[in-house]
Motif scaffolding. Structure first.
Motif, short mmCIF file in Angstrom:
data_model
loop_
_atom_site.label_atom_id
_atom_site.label_comp_id
_atom_site.label_asym_id
_atom_site.label_seq_id
_atom_site.Cartn_x
_atom_site.Cartn_y
_atom_site.Cartn_z
N LEU A 71 -4.36 12.93 -3.98
CA LEU A 71 -4.36 11.79 -3.06
C LEU A 71 -5.76 11.19 -2.95
O LEU A 71 -5.94 9.97 -3.05
CB LEU A 71 -3.85 12.24 -1.69
N CYS A 72 -6.75 12.04 -2.75
CA CYS A 72 -8.14 11.55 -2.61
C CYS A 72 -8.65 10.96 -3.91
O CYS A 72 -9.30 9.90 -3.92
CB CYS A 72 -9.05 12.69 -2.14
N TYR A 120 -3.33 6.60 6.69
CA TYR A 120 -3.56 7.95 6.17
C TYR A 120 -3.64 8.97 7.31
O TYR A 120 -3.25 10.13 7.13
CB TYR A 120 -4.85 7.98 5.35
N GLU A 131 -7.04 7.56 -4.53
CA GLU A 131 -7.58 6.52 -3.64
C GLU A 131 -9.00 6.15 -4.06
O GLU A 131 -9.38 4.97 -4.05
CB GLU A 131 -7.56 7.02 -2.20
N PHE A 180 -10.45 8.72 5.08
CA PHE A 180 -9.93 10.09 5.21
C PHE A 180 -10.74 10.89 6.22
O PHE A 180 -11.04 12.07 6.00
CB PHE A 180 -9.98 10.79 3.85
N HIS A 188 1.05 6.64 -2.97
CA HIS A 188 0.53 5.29 -2.79
C HIS A 188 0.36 4.54 -4.11
O HIS A 188 -0.24 3.47 -4.13
CB HIS A 188 -0.83 5.34 -2.07
N LEU A 201 -6.00 1.26 6.27
CA LEU A 201 -5.65 2.47 5.51
C LEU A 201 -6.04 3.73 6.25
O LEU A 201 -5.39 4.78 6.10
CB LEU A 201 -6.30 2.42 4.13
N SER A 202 -7.11 3.70 7.03
CA SER A 202 -7.50 4.91 7.76
C SER A 202 -6.43 5.28 8.79
O SER A 202 -6.09 6.47 8.96
CB SER A 202 -8.85 4.70 8.45
N GLU A 224 -0.10 9.89 8.16
CA GLU A 224 0.52 10.68 7.09
C GLU A 224 -0.06 12.10 7.04
O GLU A 224 0.68 13.09 6.92
CB GLU A 224 0.30 9.99 5.75
N ILE A 225 -1.38 12.18 7.11
CA ILE A 225 -2.02 13.50 6.96
C ILE A 225 -1.74 14.39 8.17
O ILE A 225 -1.50 15.60 8.02
CB ILE A 225 -3.53 13.30 6.74
#
Length: 902
Positions: A532-533, A425, A536, A595, A385, A421-422, A428-429
């Motif tokens: 990633l976390c 993500y 972000e 997330f 991202h 975004l939630s 993706e996750i």
């Protein structure tokens, strides 16, 4: 009294430019009689000040000192107590009432009379004289005072003062004249009448001379009077001229006053004009927004870097104009109100335009990022991202402006960002974890874990999806994987598969390559999630201008300092968080919402790994602990640290469950009654577990958890070994204990586990004890009768019979001994040893390879018994010549021959 008055005038009042007019000797009424003097004084300088002074004799000498002084104007009442009768008491009312007692009534009356005269002359104040005789309060001759011109008041006042004064000090010349006169009349002291008569005659002579001199100077007096008349005429003329001059000066004065007033008005007008100009310049300089800034706010391009920079500068200029500190009264000006309203409209318009544009950017990012998911569906990687963050960070300063000016729209953007975004993500996750689960369950080859149950990829995916709703715990122990675990056990393991069912596959049945693959997959999952976390969280802090811990990234500290200048709080509108702590909480809340799927997906992945192989919990515990430790070093309160910490609890729970299941299976183990026991399955499992754990936990942070598990498992193994040994029917108890504790001791010695040093020594001791017990028990069989005979001999000796007298016992005489010895010739002994060897070989298992060790111990024990028997024969049957029919060398040969033949 006159001498005292003279002394006081000289020592106290003359240095202070005062004249003493009256004095009275007094003491305080009703108290101890301590005399002092009250003095009435006037100053010699103009204006005249009248005082009442209290003088007291010093305790250290005969001199007097001034103690207290009151101004006569402060005196309110003089109370003489009685106007008819003689009474030495009187009161003076100053700030308070002072009660005095005079030494005599005459002195008191004189002093009060002097006070009354001074009041009349200098103060014209109505002092209240009560209980005072009217004779004392006689009026001064005012007529003479009124007839004297104003210019002569001083001389009259001086004459009155001399009339008041009862005593006047002689000057030096007067004293000298008196002394000369008295020296010329030595008889003055002896004959005062003659002296007085002489003085009278001389005075008459002087008076006659004075009259003659005055009459002789009449002519000069007339001339003097004429001159005085002429001088008066000249004075009148001068006064007329002065009057005319005064009239002219009066007109000039009026003109100068008018000029001065006009100049003052002009100066005041100029001052007001300067101040007005300063206020207008202040308003124009601070509340004027350039046309370029207005155009940028209304029409500026929010897609290009140049347009964003222009909008940022314009927004900052608008904020400065709106936040200017107006001086008192500015807010009442119509122009100021109009300009402020214009600024508010511009702010609202630009805030709406900015919020709308950023919402569009968030939505577009979701669509653009979704198109790249297909590229990562096969590889175990998460989309990057960074380009999205880089593009959005161009708006960071505008977000800060929006946060300071319109927190409602700023908060709305924050919520929209979290919503878009939630969802992105989450897709993706979830796809990322699906790939990880497929790789975990679909990488086995032929002959491995799933060889007996082929699956398609869709079936694997269906099984992994069934785990999404669980909390990471396995709810049963009879899954298909458990059945596969039992079916795929080896030859020896198949005999005890029911004993080893621990809810998952046995660690020994899983290929090392599969476990290594699982470890790499799990590590890759955590390694992908962590950056990633962190990326972000760093972006949220920079973009939304929220303070976070300094250690999160190198740029975070600088960003925080730029945001707040190092202060701990900011001035936001009402309802906005005020401290860094609340902003850190806001970052954590945003990360938690964005997330929200990470923790359940990690728990599902952990549940799958634990279901595939319970020993996977060891890998997961080490990896998860390391990542939690890393995250806590960065920021203990961050979202990543909290989430991984929660997942670590689940991993630790699975690890504890694995240990508990192993201990439970040890308690429930059952052995076969038809086959020898050998090395117990759970002993081999402990060896495998310990070897695997040592390789996994090398330099790990959670070594303490493994050490606690070791202690629990080894104690359970010890207890279970003894339990199985007691229940064994086919294999002797000592053999079960000896073999298994020898295996445990060898395992602990090889692995060198520091926390199990005490258990290693205990295992060695148990192995040695049971080896010795088994050897002694087994050797009693080849020479059974001989053993019984010598046991009887030892029993008789123990009962008190002397050793040399045992041969006289009927059952233990020499003939009986020879008979028993003949039953065990060398051939028979060798045969018995051969049978013993076969029996021992039958008891012992091949895996532990203890046959030669046991046989060598039996050989040594047999030789020891042989020597013991020979010693008893020599002591109890001395001189009999009885010996065994085989020697020690024969025993060695027999044992060696038997071992070689087998």
């Amino acid at each position: 009294m006159t001498a005292i008055k003279h002394a006081l005038q000289r020592d106290i009042f003359t240095p202070n430019d005062e004249r003493l007019l009256s004095i009275v000797n007094v003491c305080k009424a009703g108290k101890k009689k301590r005399n002092c003097f009250l003095c009435a004084t006037v100053t010699t300088e103009r204006p005249v000040q009248v005082n009442v002074v209290k003088v007291k004799k010093s305790d250290k000498g005969d001199f007097y000192k001034r103690q207290t002084a009151w101004a006569l104007r402060d005196l309110a009442v003089v109370d003489a107590k009685d106007a008819v009768k003689e009474n030495p008491e009187f009161d003076l009312h100053f700030d308070k009432v002072y009660k005095w007692v005079a030494s005599s009534t005459v002195e008191k009356n004189t002093f009060i009379s002097c006070i009354w005269k001074l009041n009349q002359r200098y103060l014209r104040k109505k002092i209240d004289f009560t209980n005072v005789s009217s004779q004392l309060l006689e009026e001064l001759p005012k007529v003479a005072e009124e007839s004297v011109p104003s210019g002569e008041n001083q001389s009259v006042a001086g004459g009155d003062e001399e009339a008041v004064d009862e005593y006047q000090e002689l000057n030096a010349r007067e004293e000298q004249d008196i002394e000369i006169m008295m020296e010329g009349c030595e008889y003055a002291i002896s004959n005062a009448e003659a002296f007085a008569e002489k003085l009278s005659r001389e005075l008459q002579v002087l008076d006659g001379a004075n009259i003659q001199s005055i009459m002789a100077s009449e002519k000069q007096v007339n001339i003097l009077m004429k001159l005085l008349d002429e001088a008066l005429k000249e004075v009148d003329q001068i006064e007329i001229k002065l009057s005319s001059y005064e009239e002219m000066l009066q007109s000039v004065k009026e003109q100068m006053d008018q000029i001065s007033e006009s100049n003052h008005l002009i100066h005041l007008s100029n001052t007001n004009n300067v101040k007005l100009l300063s206020e207008i310049e202040f308003l124009v300089n601070h509340m004027d927004l350039a046309k370029g800034h207005i155009k940028a706010l209304q029409e500026g391009d929010l897609t290009s870097s140049r347009g964003i920079e222009a909008c940022t500068n314009a927004a900052d200029a608008l904020l400065q104009c709106m936040n200017v500190a107006l001086r008192p009264g500015h807010d009442m000006l119509h122009a100021v109100k109009q300009q402020q309203q214009r600024f508010s409209d511009l702010r609202e318009q630009f805030a709406r335009r900015l919020a709308s544009h950023l919402n569009s950017v968030f939505v577009q990012q979701g669509h653009d990022q979704s198109s790249t998911l297909a590229q990562h569906s096969v590889e175990l990687t998460l989309p990057n991202h960074h380009p999205f963050h880089r593009d959005l960070l161009r708006y960071a300063k505008l977000m800060e402006w929006l946060k300071n000016t319109d927190y409602g729209k700023y908060e709305g953007l924050t919520k929209n960002y979290m919503d878009y975004l939630s969802r992105l993500y989450e897709r993706e996750i979830k796809d990322f974890f699906e790939v990880a689960k497929i790789k975990m369950t679909g990488t086995t080859k032929e002959g491995k874990k799933f060889a007996t149950l082929p699956r398609k990829e869709s079936a694997v995916k269906q099984e992994t999806e069934s785990l999404h709703g669980s909390s990471g715990k396995l709810t049963g122990s009879t899954s298909s994987l458990n059945k596969l675990s039992v079916q795929s056990s080896g030859n020896r393991r198949s005999q005890s598969s029911s004993l080893l069912d621990m809810g998952n596959m046995s660690a020994s049945d899983l290929d090392v390559a599969d476990r290594t693959k699982f470890d790499k997959i799990f590590e890759q999952v955590l390694s992908e999630l962590e950056p990633l976390c962190l990326a972000e969280q760093d972006f949220i802090s920079k973009f939304f201008k929220l303070q976070q811990h300094q250690g999160i990234s190198g740029s975070t500290t600088n960003e925080a300092e730029e945001m707040d200048g190092g202060n701990l709080s900011r001035s936001y509108p009402s309802g906005v968080p005020q401290t860094i702590s609340s902003e850190k909480d806001m970052i954590r809340q945003m990360m938690t919402k964005i997330f929200r799927c990470i923790e359940p997906e990690l728990n599902n992945l952990i549940a799958l790994g634990d279901k595939i192989d319970s020993f996977n919990s060891l890998y997961m515990l080490v990896k998860m602990s390391h990542h939690v430790w890393t995250a806590q070093n960065v920021d203990p309160a961050s979202f990543l640290s909290t989430t991984l910490g929660n997942v670590l609890v689940t991993v630790k729970r699975n690890f504890d469950k694995c240990i508990s299941n192993q201990m439970k299976q040890m308690d429930e183990v059952k052995i076969s009654k038809k086959s020898k026991v050998g090395i117990l399955p759970f002993v081999a499992e402990f060896e495998e577990f310990a070897g695997l754990a040592e390789s996994i936990f090398k330099n790990a942070e959670r070594r303490g958890d493994l050490d606690k598990a070791y202690i629990k498992l080894i104690r359970a193994v010890f207890v279970s070994v003894e339990k199985v040994a007691n229940e064994s029917q086919k294999t002797p108890r000592d053999v079960v204990m000896m073999e298994n504790f020898h295996h445990i001791f060898a395992t602990l010695s090889r692995l060198k586990i520091s926390c199990l040093e005490a258990e290693k020594k205990e295992a060695k001791q148990k192995y040695t004890d049971h080896l010795q017990s088994y050897v002694i028990y087994s050797l009693g069989q080849p020479l059974e009768k001989l053993n019984h005979f010598f046991e009887g001999v030892e029993a008789r000796v123990a009962q008190g019979i002397r050793e040399e007298e045992v041969s006289y016992q009927l059952a233990f005489n020499k003939q009986e001994l020879r008979k028993v010895i003949k039953e065990y010739p060398g051939k028979e002994v060798k045969k018995g040893l051969d049978n013993l060897y076969k029996k021992v070989d039958k008891h012992l298992c091949e895996e532990e390879n203890l046959l030669q060790v046991v046989w060598h111990s039996m050989q040594d024990e047999f030789i020891r018994q042989y020597k013991h028997f020979e010693g008893l024969i020599a002591r109890c049957y001395p001189g009999s010549g009885i010996t065994m029919e085989f020697t020690i060398q024969d025993i060695l040969d027999y044992c060696s021959s038997i071992a070689q033949s087998h």
